[in-house]
Design a protein around this motif. Structure first.
Motif, PDB file in Angstrom:
ATOM      1  N   ARG A 240       8.767   2.595  -1.064  1.00  0.00           N
ATOM      2  CA  ARG A 240       9.246   2.276   0.252  1.00  0.00           C
ATOM      3  C   ARG A 240       8.013   1.385   0.749  1.00  0.00           C
ATOM      4  N   LEU A 241       8.103   0.557   1.619  1.00  0.00           N
ATOM      5  CA  LEU A 241       6.996  -0.247   2.447  1.00  0.00           C
ATOM      6  C   LEU A 241       6.921   0.709   3.600  1.00  0.00           C
ATOM      7  N   SER A 242       5.626   1.033   3.898  1.00  0.00           N
ATOM      8  CA  SER A 242       5.282   1.942   5.190  1.00  0.00           C
ATOM      9  C   SER A 242       5.603   0.977   6.339  1.00  0.00           C
TER      10      SER A 242
ATOM     11  N   GLU B 144       0.854  -1.099  -0.039  1.00  0.00           N
ATOM     12  CA  GLU B 144      -0.027  -0.153  -0.047  1.00  0.00           C
ATOM     13  C   GLU B 144       0.975   1.167  -0.171  1.00  0.00           C
ATOM     14  N   GLY B 145       0.674   2.103  -0.977  1.00  0.00           N
ATOM     15  CA  GLY B 145       1.696   3.334  -1.253  1.00  0.00           C
ATOM     16  C   GLY B 145       2.816   3.067  -1.807  1.00  0.00           C
ATOM     17  N   LEU B 146       3.212   1.917  -2.203  1.00  0.00           N
ATOM     18  CA  LEU B 146       4.499   1.784  -2.334  1.00  0.00           C
ATOM     19  C   LEU B 146       4.849   2.470  -3.999  1.00  0.00           C
TER      20      LEU B 146
ATOM     21  N   GLY C 298      12.743  -3.231   1.039  1.00  0.00           N
ATOM     22  CA  GLY C 298      12.302  -4.692   0.907  1.00  0.00           C
ATOM     23  C   GLY C 298      13.431  -5.707   1.473  1.00  0.00           C
ATOM     24  N   ALA C 299      14.578  -5.465   1.480  1.00  0.00           N
ATOM     25  CA  ALA C 299      15.598  -6.591   1.981  1.00  0.00           C
ATOM     26  C   ALA C 299      15.908  -6.365   3.635  1.00  0.00           C
ATOM     27  N   ALA C 300      15.820  -5.088   3.923  1.00  0.00           N
ATOM     28  CA  ALA C 300      15.802  -4.831   5.165  1.00  0.00           C
ATOM     29  C   ALA C 300      14.553  -5.482   6.104  1.00  0.00           C
ATOM     30  N   PHE C 301      13.334  -5.274   5.441  1.00  0.00           N
ATOM     31  CA  PHE C 301      12.189  -5.947   6.109  1.00  0.00           C
ATOM     32  C   PHE C 301      12.385  -7.560   6.067  1.00  0.00           C
ATOM     33  N   ILE C 302      12.791  -7.872   5.061  1.00  0.00           N
ATOM     34  CA  ILE C 302      13.032  -9.527   4.995  1.00  0.00           C
ATOM     35  C   ILE C 302      13.925  -9.904   6.150  1.00  0.00           C
ATOM     36  N   GLU C 303      14.939  -9.203   6.525  1.00  0.00           N
ATOM     37  CA  GLU C 303      15.714  -9.306   7.639  1.00  0.00           C
ATOM     38  C   GLU C 303      15.073  -9.206   8.870  1.00  0.00           C
ATOM     39  N   HIS C 304      14.272  -8.380   9.100  1.00  0.00           N
ATOM     40  CA  HIS C 304      13.558  -8.074  10.260  1.00  0.00           C
ATOM     41  C   HIS C 304      12.548  -9.152  10.435  1.00  0.00           C
ATOM     42  N   VAL C 305      12.037  -9.549   9.419  1.00  0.00           N
ATOM     43  CA  VAL C 305      11.024 -10.802   9.480  1.00  0.00           C
ATOM     44  C   VAL C 305      11.788 -12.283  10.241  1.00  0.00           C
ATOM     45  N   ARG C 306      12.958 -12.241   9.598  1.00  0.00           N
ATOM     46  CA  ARG C 306      13.941 -13.384   9.979  1.00  0.00           C
ATOM     47  C   ARG C 306      14.321 -13.267  11.333  1.00  0.00           C
ATOM     48  N   GLN C 307      14.702 -12.024  11.965  1.00  0.00           N
ATOM     49  CA  GLN C 307      14.961 -12.085  13.212  1.00  0.00           C
ATOM     50  C   GLN C 307      13.686 -12.177  14.322  1.00  0.00           C
ATOM     51  N   GLU C 308      12.549 -11.727  13.822  1.00  0.00           N
ATOM     52  CA  GLU C 308      11.416 -11.672  14.615  1.00  0.00           C
ATOM     53  C   GLU C 308      10.432 -12.869  14.649  1.00  0.00           C
TER      54      GLU C 308
ATOM     55  N   GLU D 180       6.594  -9.229  -5.622  1.00  0.00           N
ATOM     56  CA  GLU D 180       6.648  -7.787  -6.386  1.00  0.00           C
ATOM     57  C   GLU D 180       7.066  -6.768  -5.335  1.00  0.00           C
ATOM     58  N   ALA D 181       6.143  -6.797  -4.188  1.00  0.00           N
ATOM     59  CA  ALA D 181       6.242  -5.461  -3.339  1.00  0.00           C
ATOM     60  C   ALA D 181       7.583  -5.517  -2.832  1.00  0.00           C
ATOM     61  N   CYS D 182       8.250  -6.817  -2.217  1.00  0.00           N
ATOM     62  CA  CYS D 182       9.732  -6.780  -1.744  1.00  0.00           C
ATOM     63  C   CYS D 182      10.844  -6.540  -2.701  1.00  0.00           C
ATOM     64  N   ARG D 183      10.418  -6.932  -3.911  1.00  0.00           N
ATOM     65  CA  ARG D 183      11.447  -6.564  -5.182  1.00  0.00           C
ATOM     66  C   ARG D 183      11.717  -5.102  -5.457  1.00  0.00           C
ATOM     67  N   ARG D 184      10.452  -4.606  -5.185  1.00  0.00           N
ATOM     68  CA  ARG D 184      10.436  -3.183  -5.788  1.00  0.00           C
ATOM     69  C   ARG D 184      10.894  -2.487  -4.751  1.00  0.00           C
ATOM     70  N   ALA D 185      10.541  -2.523  -3.564  1.00  0.00           N
ATOM     71  CA  ALA D 185      10.692  -1.517  -2.249  1.00  0.00           C
ATOM     72  C   ALA D 185      12.314  -1.502  -2.026  1.00  0.00           C
TER      73      ALA D 185
END
Length: 413
Positions: free
Chosen positions: A128-130, A121-123, A170-180, A162-167
């Protein structure tokens, strides 16, 4: 490629809709046993979104530190053919999980989860991912992580599209998901996305020998794949991915709808944008469509399943009636035309759409109309399956091949 999906309300959908036109293709994999009315796998979990640093119920290691489960490494999984496999698809709009066990050449679903998270949403405007979108998505992924633990999943693949490819983040969010959560998301390419979609749903193509196009209208992109039947798995002849899905197209054209005339003009602009993007693919496949006595078309997305539900006049979404349905393309166009002229409130009042999806379904209709322009098949197949099923089939097939190699080694020694 994950798109918006109508809620699955099997417990309240009693009729089979047999009076409506359309036939159902061979499903070829076992449906899960019917759950009790309060079955956890058919109710939405009530996880609350939160910022990093909130409390978690993580498993605790012997040193007293919170230990993240590993849902990615098959070497640590103690893999066995009859154990559970899981596929997680994080798209621009949806987070979806499917857990299954092998059953002969197919599989039996033992648990599933789907939530609209609106990650993209808003990307389209910000790049960026909000924070709000990431919070919603993380809450859904925490539910998925708990299901993976509870079902004792030994091999899982989790993908982001697509959202993570484009943002930019995106890569930082993927790493945050792994940690959490312990979930390791793989940001796949559009080509891999298309391959998995074909693998997951091609079995629902209508019978015939003519060329076929499979498409997936996602939240942030749409994939078009031209295939040729070739044994158990069709051969991909050509494909294209365009950056227009129900979320990205809606955000780009704008959400303000205005009068009926303004809504129709907005729809026409959506059609123009998408048709321009499809033009290279349309030119390449035109000769195959013109020379064939019959062409086939199969769609896997929330757009086609929603429109199929409206065609059947279902009071609530029922996957059993929609997945594998074959509908006249003309009927789907008619529904798209009606929806494009309706107000947001009118669309939201329709069964199987609701307020959460009323603002996105029109963009999906515009994309579908454009697909029917370039591949005017008489009938449209509807699939409520795709990437997740493709992932499961890939993992199970690889497991069988590994077992066979080990057996060959034993026999040789």
């Amino acid at each position: 490629m994950a798109d918006f999906s109508p809620p699955d309300d099997n417990n309240r959908a009693g009729q089979r809709g047999a009076e409506k036109s359309g036939k159902v293709a061979d499903f070829r994999y076992r449906s899960p046993p019917q759950p009790k009315a309060n079955s956890e796998s058919h109710t939405r979990a009530k996880g609350q979104s939160r910022r990093p640093g909130g409390k978690r119920n993580d498993p605790v290691a012997s040193n007293g530190q919170a230990e993240k489960p590993n849902f990615h490494n098959p070497q640590k999984a103690g893999l066995h053919r009859k154990q559970a496999y899981a596929a997680l698809d994080l798209g621009t709009n949806n987070c979806r999980l499917l857990i299954a066990r092998p059953e002969g050449e197919n599989f039996t679903v033992i648990d599933a989860f789907s939530r609209v998270v609106k990650l993209g949403e808003g990307l389209a405007m910000s790049g960026r991912l909000s924070d709000e979108a990431m919070d919603r998505t993380l809450a859904a992924l925490q539910v998925c992580a708990e299901k993976l633990r509870r079902r004792n999943v030994h091999l899982a693949r989790s993908v982001a599209t697509e959202a993570c490819r484009r943002a930019a983040n995106g890569a930082a969010f993927i790493e945050h998901v792994r940690q959490e959560t312990g979930i390791v998301l793989d940001i796949i390419t559009a080509k891999e996305e298309a391959r998995l979609a074909v693998l997951g749903c091609h079995i629902l193509l209508a019978d015939g020998k003519g060329p076929a196009v499979i498409f997936d209208i996602g939240g942030g992109s749409t994939e078009l794949i031209l295939i040729e039947p070739d044994g158990k798995i069709p051969r991909i002849l050509d494909w294209q991915s365009v950056p227009w899905g129900v979320v990205s197209l809606t955000d780009t054209v704008g959400r303000a709808e205005g009068t009926r005339e303004e809504r129709l003009a907005r729809y026409a602009e959506m059609r123009r944008i998408v048709s321009d993007s499809f033009a290279p693919f349309a030119e390449r496949i035109a000769v195959r469509g013109q020379g064939a006595s019959e062409i086939r078309l199969l769609g896997t997305s929330g757009t086609v399943t929603t429109l199929a539900s409206l065609h059947l006049e279902l009071p609530h979404y029922d996957r059993r009636q929609v997945d594998g349905l074959i509908v006249q393309s003309r009927a789907m166009r008619d529904i798209s035309t009606r929806l494009s002229a309706m107000s947001l409130e009118e669309r939201g009042a329709l069964p199987c759409i609701g307020n959460d999806r009323a603002d996105l379904v029109v963009a999906g209709c515009a994309i579908l109309d454009s697909i029917l322009d370039i591949w005017p098949a008489e009938n449209l197949g509807v699939a409520d399956r795709g990437i997740r099923e493709g992932i499961l089939r890939s993992m199970m097939a690889a497991d069988v091949q590994g077992d066979q190699r080990m057996q060959d080694i034993r026999n040789a020694t």
